[in-house]
Design a protein around this motif. Structure first.
Motif, short mmCIF file in Angstrom:
data_model
loop_
_atom_site.label_atom_id
_atom_site.label_comp_id
_atom_site.label_asym_id
_atom_site.label_seq_id
_atom_site.Cartn_x
_atom_site.Cartn_y
_atom_site.Cartn_z
N ILE A 37 0.95 -1.19 -0.10
CA ILE A 37 0.05 0.01 0.06
C ILE A 37 0.96 1.20 0.00
CG2 ILE A 37 -1.81 1.22 1.38
CD1 ILE A 37 -2.51 -1.27 2.25
N ARG A 38 0.83 2.19 -0.86
CA ARG A 38 1.56 3.21 -1.31
C ARG A 38 0.80 4.38 -1.32
NH1 ARG A 38 7.19 2.53 -0.87
NH2 ARG A 38 7.78 0.50 -0.66
N THR A 39 1.18 5.46 -1.10
CA THR A 39 0.56 6.71 -1.47
C THR A 39 1.39 7.52 -2.72
OG1 THR A 39 1.78 7.98 0.11
CG2 THR A 39 -0.46 7.20 0.80
N GLY A 40 0.75 8.15 -3.25
CA GLY A 40 1.43 8.99 -4.36
C GLY A 40 0.84 10.34 -4.85
N GLN A 41 1.36 10.98 -5.66
CA GLN A 41 0.67 12.17 -6.23
C GLN A 41 1.46 12.69 -7.70
OE1 GLN A 41 1.56 15.00 -3.32
NE2 GLN A 41 3.80 15.70 -4.07
N CYS A 42 0.79 13.46 -8.39
CA CYS A 42 1.47 14.11 -9.63
C CYS A 42 2.41 15.02 -9.10
CB CYS A 42 0.21 14.79 -10.15
SG CYS A 42 -0.53 16.21 -9.54
N HIS A 43 3.07 15.73 -9.93
CA HIS A 43 4.18 16.91 -9.73
C HIS A 43 3.62 17.97 -8.95
CE1 HIS A 43 7.26 19.87 -10.52
NE2 HIS A 43 8.01 19.03 -10.17
N CYS A 64 5.65 8.44 -9.17
CA CYS A 64 4.70 9.11 -8.69
C CYS A 64 4.39 8.73 -7.19
CB CYS A 64 3.43 9.39 -9.55
SG CYS A 64 3.23 10.20 -10.92
N LEU A 65 4.94 7.58 -6.86
CA LEU A 65 4.82 6.95 -5.60
C LEU A 65 5.67 7.75 -4.75
CD1 LEU A 65 4.59 3.24 -6.39
CD2 LEU A 65 2.62 4.97 -5.96
N ASP A 66 5.32 8.07 -3.27
CA ASP A 66 6.05 8.94 -2.42
C ASP A 66 7.26 7.69 -1.81
OD1 ASP A 66 4.22 10.80 -2.52
OD2 ASP A 66 3.06 10.08 -0.86
N GLY A 67 8.43 8.46 -2.07
CA GLY A 67 9.75 7.78 -1.44
C GLY A 67 10.10 6.79 -2.39
N VAL A 68 9.58 6.75 -3.88
CA VAL A 68 10.11 5.66 -4.64
C VAL A 68 10.69 6.48 -5.92
CG1 VAL A 68 9.63 3.77 -6.12
CG2 VAL A 68 8.32 4.01 -4.13
N SER A 69 11.80 6.18 -6.31
CA SER A 69 12.44 6.71 -7.66
C SER A 69 12.53 5.51 -8.77
CB SER A 69 13.75 7.42 -7.29
OG SER A 69 14.38 7.55 -8.64
#
Length: 141
Positions: A7-13, A101-106
């Motif tokens: 389960i991940r959170t994310g966002q656009c730029h 777009c996932l928080d903490g992921v590149s």
């Protein structure tokens, strides 16, 4: 939720679109595609069931793009233009979520990413899905 790495959170730029997603198989489904659109977009995606994404804000800021057969639907923020996810052509019941777009992921967290052959898509050829190659990232020390 804190203990579940699927389960991940994310966002656009710009942050207009925020979401929570349950990944189908963690990062085991990570991939790129070499079709004309994905080649230009350059995103690395990971799988999530259609019911696995929940928008926390900004779903109304999303717009989409379809091409060729019109089955795949690529969603992006209408404000900043960042592609957040897509509805897959190979399995319209799955989303491909942009890992950037996932928080903490590149995308650079992954040393190797399989590249799927979207130029010769299995829905067009009648054959199995085929890997076109591997994208590698080797950081300078």
């Amino acid at each position: 939720m804190a203990g579940d790495t699927n389960i991940r959170t994310g966002q656009c730029h710009c942050g207009a679109v925020r979401f929570e997603v349950t990944l189908s198989d963690g990062f085991n489904s990570i991939r790129r595609c070499n079709c004309s659109y994905c080649r230009m977009r350059g995103a690395i995606v990971v799988a999530a069931e259609m019911s696995g994404i929940r928008f926390l804000q900004g779903e109304d800021a999303l717009t989409s793009y379809r091409f060729n057969t019109g089955i795949a639907q690529h969603f992006f923020c209408s404000r900043c233009g960042i592609s957040t996810h897509l509805q897959r052509r190979s399995n319209p019941n799955l989303f491909g979520v942009n890992v950037a777009c996932l928080d903490g992921v590149s995308p650079f967290d992954f040393a190797e990413v399989p590249v799927m052959d979207g130029v010769n898509h299995p829905n067009d050829t009648g054959g199995p899905a085929r890997r076109a190659g591997i994208l590698r990232f080797e950081p300078d020390d």
